[in-house]
Write a protein that holds these residues in place. Structure first.
Motif, PDB file in Angstrom:
ATOM      1  N   GLU A 109      35.200  51.353  67.564  1.00  8.38           N
ATOM      2  CA  GLU A 109      35.215  52.657  67.953  1.00  8.38           C
ATOM      3  C   GLU A 109      35.188  53.759  66.861  1.00  8.38           C
ATOM      4  O   GLU A 109      34.494  54.774  66.903  1.00  8.38           O
ATOM      5  N   LEU A 110      35.629  53.339  65.856  1.00 11.23           N
ATOM      6  CA  LEU A 110      35.548  54.215  64.642  1.00 11.23           C
ATOM      7  C   LEU A 110      34.199  54.216  64.064  1.00 11.23           C
ATOM      8  O   LEU A 110      33.644  55.413  63.565  1.00 11.23           O
ATOM      9  N   LYS A 111      33.384  52.961  64.177  1.00 14.32           N
ATOM     10  CA  LYS A 111      32.192  53.216  63.662  1.00 14.32           C
ATOM     11  C   LYS A 111      31.050  54.171  64.519  1.00 14.32           C
ATOM     12  O   LYS A 111      30.324  54.844  64.175  1.00 14.32           O
ATOM     13  N   THR A 112      31.395  54.111  65.837  1.00 23.46           N
ATOM     14  CA  THR A 112      30.795  55.126  66.975  1.00 23.46           C
ATOM     15  C   THR A 112      31.113  56.488  66.569  1.00 23.46           C
ATOM     16  O   THR A 112      30.056  57.202  66.761  1.00 23.46           O
ATOM     17  N   CYS A 113      32.464  56.462  66.232  1.00 22.14           N
ATOM     18  CA  CYS A 113      32.775  58.128  65.807  1.00 22.14           C
ATOM     19  C   CYS A 113      32.033  58.555  64.502  1.00 22.14           C
ATOM     20  O   CYS A 113      31.920  59.867  64.378  1.00 22.14           O
ATOM     21  N   GLN A 114      31.758  57.655  63.758  1.00 26.00           N
ATOM     22  CA  GLN A 114      30.983  57.928  62.384  1.00 26.00           C
ATOM     23  C   GLN A 114      29.883  57.187  62.315  1.00 26.00           C
ATOM     24  O   GLN A 114      29.821  56.039  61.610  1.00 26.00           O
ATOM     25  N   PRO A 115      28.796  57.702  62.939  1.00 32.58           N
ATOM     26  CA  PRO A 115      27.665  56.737  62.775  1.00 32.58           C
ATOM     27  C   PRO A 115      26.922  56.632  61.523  1.00 32.58           C
ATOM     28  O   PRO A 115      26.983  57.642  60.811  1.00 32.58           O
ATOM     29  N   THR A 116      26.433  55.387  61.251  1.00 38.68           N
ATOM     30  CA  THR A 116      25.771  55.302  59.948  1.00 38.68           C
ATOM     31  C   THR A 116      24.084  55.874  60.007  1.00 38.68           C
ATOM     32  O   THR A 116      23.648  55.405  60.813  1.00 38.68           O
ATOM     33  N   PRO A 117      23.860  56.570  58.907  1.00 35.95           N
ATOM     34  CA  PRO A 117      22.435  57.013  59.008  1.00 35.95           C
ATOM     35  C   PRO A 117      21.576  55.826  58.863  1.00 35.95           C
ATOM     36  O   PRO A 117      21.923  54.799  58.311  1.00 35.95           O
ATOM     37  N   VAL A 118      20.519  55.961  59.428  1.00 33.17           N
ATOM     38  CA  VAL A 118      19.568  55.037  59.537  1.00 33.17           C
ATOM     39  C   VAL A 118      18.500  55.005  58.180  1.00 33.17           C
ATOM     40  O   VAL A 118      18.126  56.355  57.692  1.00 33.17           O
ATOM     41  N   CYS A 119      18.200  53.961  57.511  1.00 35.40           N
ATOM     42  CA  CYS A 119      17.532  53.964  56.302  1.00 35.40           C
ATOM     43  C   CYS A 119      16.846  52.664  56.355  1.00 35.40           C
ATOM     44  O   CYS A 119      17.192  51.683  56.746  1.00 35.40           O
ATOM     45  N   CYS A 120      15.452  52.823  55.932  1.00 33.76           N
ATOM     46  CA  CYS A 120      14.595  51.738  56.210  1.00 33.76           C
ATOM     47  C   CYS A 120      14.272  51.211  54.624  1.00 33.76           C
ATOM     48  O   CYS A 120      13.686  50.129  54.524  1.00 33.76           O
ATOM     49  N   CYS A 121      14.858  51.801  53.718  1.00 32.64           N
ATOM     50  CA  CYS A 121      14.551  51.278  52.469  1.00 32.64           C
ATOM     51  C   CYS A 121      15.750  50.229  51.785  1.00 32.64           C
ATOM     52  O   CYS A 121      15.293  49.487  50.767  1.00 32.64           O
ATOM     53  N   GLY A 122      16.573  49.975  52.673  1.00 29.64           N
ATOM     54  CA  GLY A 122      17.529  48.963  52.283  1.00 29.64           C
ATOM     55  C   GLY A 122      18.684  49.236  51.469  1.00 29.64           C
ATOM     56  O   GLY A 122      19.719  48.402  51.063  1.00 29.64           O
ATOM     57  N   GLY A 123      18.851  50.624  51.232  1.00 33.13           N
ATOM     58  CA  GLY A 123      19.885  51.262  50.421  1.00 33.13           C
ATOM     59  C   GLY A 123      21.010  51.277  51.136  1.00 33.13           C
ATOM     60  O   GLY A 123      22.280  51.486  50.478  1.00 33.13           O
ATOM     61  N   MET A 124      21.074  51.527  52.492  1.00 34.82           N
ATOM     62  CA  MET A 124      22.426  51.155  53.260  1.00 34.82           C
ATOM     63  C   MET A 124      23.127  49.929  53.070  1.00 34.82           C
ATOM     64  O   MET A 124      24.184  49.722  53.767  1.00 34.82           O
ATOM     65  N   LYS A 125      22.608  48.775  52.962  1.00 37.75           N
ATOM     66  CA  LYS A 125      23.136  47.333  52.969  1.00 37.75           C
ATOM     67  C   LYS A 125      24.572  47.571  52.016  1.00 37.75           C
ATOM     68  O   LYS A 125      25.199  47.020  52.401  1.00 37.75           O
TER      69      LYS A 125
END
Length: 297
Positions: A109-125
């Motif tokens: 639920e916490l991740k739903t309230c704080q959505p992670t930005p979508v990134c295609c370069c792999g920097g969000m890993k």
């Protein structure tokens, strides 16, 4: 509700992707029937006091927008509440599976309230790995002290494990504790059963005397309290009863010498005659005179 509408392929009636058709459209009748069906689903899922304020809306889209505008809230208070609940969550009396499920629900639920930005370069890993390690730390902090050893092993790993791997290690430790406690319980029960067998005879528990503490009789049958019967012989020590021993001592102590000495007969000496009142009678004056006459002849 969104899952239900998507499974029925009807979510377009509430998000606006399916517009209300014109009356001249040949599919207008079918679309109106589908709209009314979705509208009935929404109204049946709401509380009665809320439904009364939405009865005069004729489209599912209008009900959805009104409901969203009325109850939409910012996520900041909920995020604060979720983080506070996760930081204060402890395992307590819960098993590992129940504790993990509760923490996982709060984290999702916490991740739903704080959505992670979508990134295609792999920097969000790297960011996702960091957030997962935060969840691992919160999960380990809430475990009981009995899991200190497995918690230390997880923290000393060079490569931080995932939350699924951590849960697998902790659940194995819990099963190990369950097996060890079960073995200890069986050992204790076996010892108690052996003690009970030693105290039983013929399938029944032997009575215990409250006076002497021995098994096999009660206080009204205790020889030490009421006396031993005549001729009692102890099988354990091979001795006679105290009453028989006392009687023998009394008879032995009553033996006394009977003096039948004569000055004219040197062969006659004093003899010892038993005088126990129960078996040997005492010598009288007539018998003594008879014996004296025989010796003088």
């Amino acid at each position: 509700m969104c899952i239900t509408l998507n499974s029925k392929n009807k979510f377009g009636f509430v998000d606006g992707s399916i517009a209300q058709p014109a009356e001249t459209n040949p599919m207008a009748g079918a679309l109106f029937r589908c709209n009314n069906m979705v509208l009935s689903w929404l109204l049946n899922a709401m509380a009665k006091d809320i439904v009364d304020s939405l009865l005069y809306l004729d489209s599912a889209r209008a009900v959805w927008v009104d409901f969203h505008d009325r109850f939409q809230q910012t996520n900041t208070p909920r995020i604060f509440q979720l983080k506070q609940m996760m930081n204060s969550s402890m395992q307590g009396a819960l098993n590992v599976n129940s504790y993990y499920t509760r923490m996982k629900m709060l984290w999702d639920e916490l991740k739903t309230c704080q959505p992670t930005p979508v990134c295609c370069c792999g920097g969000m890993k790297a960011w996702n790995d960091y957030m997962e390690q935060e969840f691992v730390m919160l999960f380990l902090m809430g475990l009981k002290d009995s899991y200190t050893s497995i918690r230390s092993q997880i923290l000393m790993m060079e490569t931080p494990p995932s939350i699924s791997k951590v849960f697998s290690l902790v659940i194995q430790e819990e099963r190990h504790w369950v097996v060890r406690n079960a073995i200890g319980t069986e050992t204790f029960n076996g010892a108690m059963e052996s003690a009970n067998v030693a105290l039983t005879q013929g399938g029944r528990r032997r009575p215990t005397c409250t006076h002497c503490g021995l098994l096999g009789h009660i206080v009204v049958q205790c020889y030490k309290l009421h006396g031993y019967p005549p001729g009692y012989w102890s099988k354990s020590k091979g001795t006679s009863s105290p009453s028989a021993t006392t009687k023998a001592q009394q008879c032995g102590s009553s033996l006394k010498p009977v003096g039948l000495q004569s000055s004219s007969s040197p062969h006659v000496s004093s003899t010892v005659a038993p005088t126990c009142s129960t078996s040997v009678p005492s010598a009288t004056s007539s018998s003594a005179a008879s014996v004296m006459a025989l010796t003088t002849d």
